[in-house]
Design an enzyme around this catalytic site. Sequence first.
Site, PDB file in Angstrom:
ATOM      1  N   HIS A 194      12.547   1.458   5.108  1.00 27.37           N
ATOM      2  CA  HIS A 194      12.336   0.019   4.886  1.00 27.37           C
ATOM      3  C   HIS A 194      12.923  -0.747   6.069  1.00 27.37           C
ATOM      4  O   HIS A 194      14.101  -0.625   6.376  1.00 27.37           O
ATOM      5  CB  HIS A 194      13.021  -0.408   3.589  1.00 27.37           C
ATOM      6  N   HIS A 244      -2.328  20.038   5.726  1.00 29.76           N
ATOM      7  CA  HIS A 244      -3.196  18.945   5.282  1.00 29.76           C
ATOM      8  C   HIS A 244      -2.475  17.610   5.466  1.00 29.76           C
ATOM      9  O   HIS A 244      -1.270  17.504   5.207  1.00 29.76           O
ATOM     10  CB  HIS A 244      -3.600  19.134   3.813  1.00 29.76           C
ATOM     11  N   CYS A 288       0.803  -1.221   0.000  1.00 26.63           N
ATOM     12  CA  CYS A 288       0.000   0.000   0.000  1.00 26.63           C
ATOM     13  C   CYS A 288       0.838   1.274   0.000  1.00 26.63           C
ATOM     14  O   CYS A 288       0.303   2.354  -0.218  1.00 26.63           O
ATOM     15  CB  CYS A 288      -0.928   0.011   1.214  1.00 26.63           C
ATOM     16  N   ASN A 336     -10.531   0.813   1.318  1.00 30.00           N
ATOM     17  CA  ASN A 336      -9.070   0.816   1.226  1.00 30.00           C
ATOM     18  C   ASN A 336      -8.694   0.540  -0.221  1.00 30.00           C
ATOM     19  O   ASN A 336      -8.721  -0.599  -0.676  1.00 30.00           O
ATOM     20  CB  ASN A 336      -8.492  -0.244   2.160  1.00 30.00           C
ATOM     21  N   HIS A 360      -2.713   7.083   4.716  1.00 34.63           N
ATOM     22  CA  HIS A 360      -3.280   5.904   4.059  1.00 34.63           C
ATOM     23  C   HIS A 360      -4.461   5.335   4.833  1.00 34.63           C
ATOM     24  O   HIS A 360      -4.357   5.031   6.028  1.00 34.63           O
ATOM     25  CB  HIS A 360      -2.199   4.838   3.893  1.00 34.63           C
TER      26      HIS A 360
END
Length: 500
Positions: free
Chosen positions: A312, A397, A234, A434, A401
């Site tokens: 990561h 703003h 995602c 989603n 996700h």
Amino acid sequence: MTSQDQKSNTTKTPIGETDFRSSVRLKYVKLGFHYLISNAMYLVTIPLLLAVAANLSSSDLQRTLEACNYHLRYNTLTVLACTSLVAVLATVYFMSRPRAVYLVDFACYKPDSSLMCTRDEVIEKVSKCISEECGVFVKKVLERSGLGDRTYIPGLKEFPPKQLFESTKEEAKAVIFGAIDNLFEKTRVNPKDIGILVVNVSSFNPTPSLSSMIINRYKLRGDVVSCNLGGMGCSAGVISIDLAKRLLQVQPNTYALVMTLECVSNFYTGKDRSKLLPNCLFRMGGAAVLLSNRFSDRRRSKYQLTHTVRTHTGADDRAYSSVTQNEDADGIVGVSLSKDLVAAAGDSLQRNITRLSPLVLPASEQLLFLATLVARKVLKMKHVRLHVPDFKTAFEHFCIHAGGRGVLDKMEENLRLTERDMEPSRMTLYRFGNTSSSSIWYELAYAEAKGRIRKGDRVWQLAFGSGFKCNSGVWRALKTVDPNNEIHNPWSDEIHRFPV
């Protein structure tokens, strides 16, 4: 009642009112400190310049001008050499600066109303393919998911699809061509001018690739740099933007087309509960984004990309295994979510914010954090609480996700955001579900449809996904977006219904 009693009653202040007044005072103290530190350079330099100007007399100015005139007349070679050196250094500086990346416009795909479904319809269709126990589990998850009754799922009326590959391919075509057609109509850009193409989709990677399918449909030129990202979860939307930004640094005067989507036709129909969650949350959607490094496009572009930060944590085994695609005991392929997912997401988010904060937070917030860190670590003052940075001083703003209601609740709590800050994410989850990597673009479209984007506003796009990865993209609005002049915004015809 005695006068003494009356006096005591009139001077009493409720505890809630006292707390409120204290919080208001603290708020204004923090605002004052923020403005003081942020404008410290001006507060110091302006008085110094005024003092110097006040002490300069007309005779001092006259002597300075005479000295300059003397050097120009009798030291011409020295003046030319110094001027040339300054010109060369200025040229090297401006040529070595990274090229600015502009977001000309973007378009989110809005599926046809025939694909709209309610939560009850999803439960009814999916329950026919899974056990009764799993059906009860799906129902509970959907009731708490934060999704509404107007999301989109392709092929639900003929579920499960007889030809899974073909139905997924048709879904990809509908989303990709629908979004890109709208984008080209909005920007009036010739497809032949596209020099870079980046496509990301996690669960569907056919041959030829989806990027090749786009090249064939729009007849892109032969030297287009084409990238097709798969299996990146995602957070791949921000990864695609970062990749396009890096490619735009080495290809001058060109456009980059970024297509971000996820295919949801391949529903899991097994009995493994850990693989049933994606069935409940993921919905159809995608977004096409047009980037440019042409300075001439600055005037018509909506945003400028200021930062991308990628984190990561795949080196850690638990984080790497928190989201995996594999087969269940019956050989049915699905995506599993492990119990370590929450911990992996929290660790990845913390690392990403640690790297992002110095780039975006004002000096006042960084000083407060440093002061509390020194107090706790160096001075061993354990009663001092570590300062949590106020990201509302860095951004107007937030596009976080829309992974699920629980995820958004945690983000709101940990980042200390308001209901208004979280509104685009929650309403996107409610209306579209989603949509994976494209959800952050539906959220930005929501803010535009509400007329909230003003020139100079800063936007934080934050996404996380399998691997485990957490990625941030920071944009600055180059103009005020008028929702009345927008076309192909998925919220335009129903924005009056939100928030719910």
